[in-house]
Design a protein around this motif. Sequence first.
Motif, PDB file in Angstrom:
ATOM      1  N   ARG A   1      37.982  29.322  36.665  1.00 32.95           N
ATOM      2  CA  ARG A   1      38.707  30.469  36.104  1.00 32.95           C
ATOM      3  C   ARG A   1      40.144  30.548  36.605  1.00 32.95           C
ATOM      4  O   ARG A   1      41.007  31.099  35.934  1.00 32.95           O
TER       5      ARG A   1
ATOM      6  N   ASP B   1      36.721  33.455  28.066  1.00 33.99           N
ATOM      7  CA  ASP B   1      36.996  33.882  29.435  1.00 33.99           C
ATOM      8  C   ASP B   1      35.730  34.484  30.044  1.00 33.99           C
ATOM      9  O   ASP B   1      35.333  35.587  29.707  1.00 33.99           O
TER      10      ASP B   1
ATOM     11  N   TRP C   1      36.221  29.175  32.587  1.00 30.43           N
ATOM     12  CA  TRP C   1      36.590  29.105  31.171  1.00 30.43           C
ATOM     13  C   TRP C   1      35.610  28.158  30.486  1.00 30.43           C
ATOM     14  O   TRP C   1      35.239  27.134  31.055  1.00 30.43           O
TER      15      TRP C   1
ATOM     16  N   ARG D   1      33.899  33.664  36.099  1.00 35.94           N
ATOM     17  CA  ARG D   1      34.279  32.647  37.081  1.00 35.94           C
ATOM     18  C   ARG D   1      34.733  31.332  36.468  1.00 35.94           C
ATOM     19  O   ARG D   1      35.099  30.410  37.191  1.00 35.94           O
TER      20      ARG D   1
END
Length: 121
Positions: free
Chosen positions: A99, A77, A82, A80
């Motif tokens: 994100r 994570d 993944w 902004r």
Amino acid sequence: MTLSIEYPSMKVVKPRAGSSVITIRMFPILRPSFREGAFLEGVKPFKVVEGVEFYDYGGFITRTFDGGEGETVFATDHERFWLAKRLFKDLRVSYQYARNYEDIRFMDRFVMSFLEQVIVR
């Protein structure tokens, strides 16, 4: 190899930043000697929710879960986006997406569905 696809159409698109673009990177590996999760060896999850393990590693939260076929998915994570990593056949696959898509299991199934359609082995 790097390619970008549009969500949800699965159309291959030019690389660009955008909330509907998933960038996929792949490279071949020697499967018996490659261990994607080596960085988490000896680290205990700080919580587990519905089979997803949460780790605090390097200042980022990494979630791991079973992606099927005995493969573990590692989804980190970032602020902004993944960044997810996993093995697929004899490839190491990483993919990055916006994100705002919170369902990391769904996005993994989406990317794997795309790869199943385009990778012939």
